[in-house]
Design a protein around this motif. Structure first.
Motif, PDB file in Angstrom:
ATOM      1  N   ILE A 155       2.653 -49.184  41.907  1.00 20.55           N
ATOM      2  CA  ILE A 155       3.804 -50.074  41.746  1.00 20.55           C
ATOM      3  C   ILE A 155       4.850 -49.791  42.822  1.00 20.55           C
ATOM      4  CG2 ILE A 155       5.690 -50.764  40.231  1.00 20.55           C
ATOM      5  CD1 ILE A 155       2.946 -51.671  39.267  1.00 20.55           C
ATOM      6  N   LYS A 156       5.224 -50.837  43.550  1.00 16.98           N
ATOM      7  CA  LYS A 156       6.203 -50.678  44.617  1.00 16.98           C
ATOM      8  C   LYS A 156       7.389 -51.628  44.483  1.00 16.98           C
ATOM      9  CE  LYS A 156       2.808 -49.108  48.048  1.00 16.98           C
ATOM     10  NZ  LYS A 156       2.187 -49.394  49.370  1.00 16.98           N
ATOM     11  N   THR A 157       7.216 -52.701  43.715  1.00 17.04           N
ATOM     12  CA  THR A 157       8.272 -53.698  43.593  1.00 17.04           C
ATOM     13  C   THR A 157       8.489 -54.068  42.129  1.00 17.04           C
ATOM     14  OG1 THR A 157       6.752 -55.597  43.747  1.00 17.04           O
ATOM     15  CG2 THR A 157       7.596 -54.673  45.821  1.00 17.04           C
ATOM     16  N   ASN A 210      14.724 -49.150  36.704  1.00 16.91           N
ATOM     17  CA  ASN A 210      14.803 -50.593  36.940  1.00 16.91           C
ATOM     18  C   ASN A 210      13.417 -51.228  36.882  1.00 16.91           C
ATOM     19  OD1 ASN A 210      14.933 -52.977  39.264  1.00 16.91           O
ATOM     20  ND2 ASN A 210      16.740 -52.871  37.959  1.00 16.91           N
ATOM     21  N   PHE A 211      12.432 -50.570  37.465  1.00 21.28           N
ATOM     22  CA  PHE A 211      11.047 -51.044  37.378  1.00 21.28           C
ATOM     23  C   PHE A 211      10.596 -51.108  35.916  1.00 21.28           C
ATOM     24  CE2 PHE A 211       9.546 -49.520  41.855  1.00 21.28           C
ATOM     25  CZ  PHE A 211      10.277 -50.551  42.422  1.00 21.28           C
ATOM     26  N   LYS A 258       7.822 -41.135  42.881  1.00 22.32           N
ATOM     27  CA  LYS A 258       7.915 -41.789  44.193  1.00 22.32           C
ATOM     28  C   LYS A 258       9.261 -42.459  44.454  1.00 22.32           C
ATOM     29  CE  LYS A 258       4.385 -44.449  43.476  1.00 22.32           C
ATOM     30  NZ  LYS A 258       3.323 -45.460  43.710  1.00 22.32           N
ATOM     31  N   ASN A 259      10.099 -42.562  43.412  1.00 30.01           N
ATOM     32  CA  ASN A 259      11.354 -43.288  43.555  1.00 30.01           C
ATOM     33  C   ASN A 259      12.503 -42.509  42.921  1.00 30.01           C
ATOM     34  OD1 ASN A 259      10.187 -46.117  44.435  1.00 30.01           O
ATOM     35  ND2 ASN A 259       9.022 -45.548  42.610  1.00 30.01           N
ATOM     36  N   THR A 260      13.698 -42.987  43.164  1.00 26.34           N
ATOM     37  CA  THR A 260      14.848 -42.413  42.474  1.00 26.34           C
ATOM     38  C   THR A 260      14.775 -42.787  40.997  1.00 26.34           C
ATOM     39  OG1 THR A 260      16.226 -44.376  42.827  1.00 26.34           O
ATOM     40  CG2 THR A 260      16.253 -42.675  44.553  1.00 26.34           C
ATOM     41  N   PHE A 261      15.516 -42.051  40.183  1.00 22.46           N
ATOM     42  CA  PHE A 261      15.503 -42.348  38.744  1.00 22.46           C
ATOM     43  C   PHE A 261      15.996 -43.764  38.478  1.00 22.46           C
ATOM     44  CE2 PHE A 261      17.617 -42.603  34.658  1.00 22.46           C
ATOM     45  CZ  PHE A 261      16.625 -42.136  33.808  1.00 22.46           C
TER      46      PHE A 261
END
Length: 234
Positions: A129-131, A45-46, A37-40
């Motif tokens: 997880i979004k943040t 970072n998450f 769902k996100n960039t690498f």
């Protein structure tokens, strides 16, 4: 308690912490969904915030157990030292047997002892997880489901520190926390080296027997040190 026995206890509890599989398994699942769902860069970072949450949980448990046990021993004039080792002896024998027979569920996968309702909840949380704060909270709360195995080793570790004034307590606690997250950084490294979840799961499946036997041996040795302490304090 001599410093030699204290060091042995601290080494054994560190090994047990490294054998724990729930938090690394959750990190693998979370990282997999985060990459979808996100960039690498964002997913990685998450991941760091997840690891930070796990570190804070372990460090917090050490501090809480240390404060509670040091006050208890102070109030009872050391009587607790005659009782706690024998209680821990029984607990560690039970943990040794349980880890060998029930740590992993039956089957070829890496499902653990955790009830499926909790496992499903962790999976749902890992997917959503979004943040950074979400990742931190997940890393923090997963540790709570390992307390059935880790809480007794924190108690044993605090006893080792309290009975060995020569050992630098704060430094050892910090070192323990740092070492305990090595499996999480290893998991992160696998993803950074382009391993996918399926490949990582294959590696984890191959280690199942090693993990079970390792936990059995370390818990049994730890039980032996507690019996020795019980005899010494008795």
């Amino acid at each position: 308690m001599g410093i030699f026995i204290s060091v042995i206890i601290l080494i054994l509890i560190t090994l047990i912490q490294l054998f724990m599989q729930l938090t690394p398994g959750t990190l693998a699942l979370f990282y997999h969904y985060a990459l979808g769902k996100n960039t690498f860069v964002k997913a990685d970072n998450f991941c760091l915030y997840f690891i930070l949450g796990a570190e804070i949980f372990i460090g917090g448990m050490w501090l809480i157990v240390y404060l509670l046990l040091s006050n208890l021993i102070g109030e009872t004039s050391g009587i607790a030292f005659k009782i706690v080792p024998w209680v821990l002896f029984g607990v560690f024998i039970a943990e040794a047997i349980t880890s060998l027979l029930f740590y992993y569920r039956k089957g070829k996968l890496t499902e653990l002892y955790v009830p499926r309702s909790i496992t499903n909840g962790i999976t749902v949380k890992a997917k959503s997880i979004k943040t950074r704060s979400d990742a931190f909270v997940l890393g923090f709360i997963v540790g709570a489901f390992e307390l059935v195995f880790t809480l007794p080793i924190y108690i044993a570790g605090v006893i080792a520190l309290l009975e060995s004034p020569a050992l630098p307590r704060a430094a050892i606690m910090i070192l323990y926390v740092v070492i305990s997250v090595i499996p999480l950084f290893y998991m992160r490294t696998l993803f950074r080296l382009d391993h996918n979840l399926a490949e990582i799961e294959k590696k984890r499946v191959k280690r199942k027997a090693f993990i079970k036997i390792g936990l059995f041996i370390t818990f049994t040795l730890l039980a032996g040190t507690m019996a020795w302490l019980g005899v010494q304090y008795g």
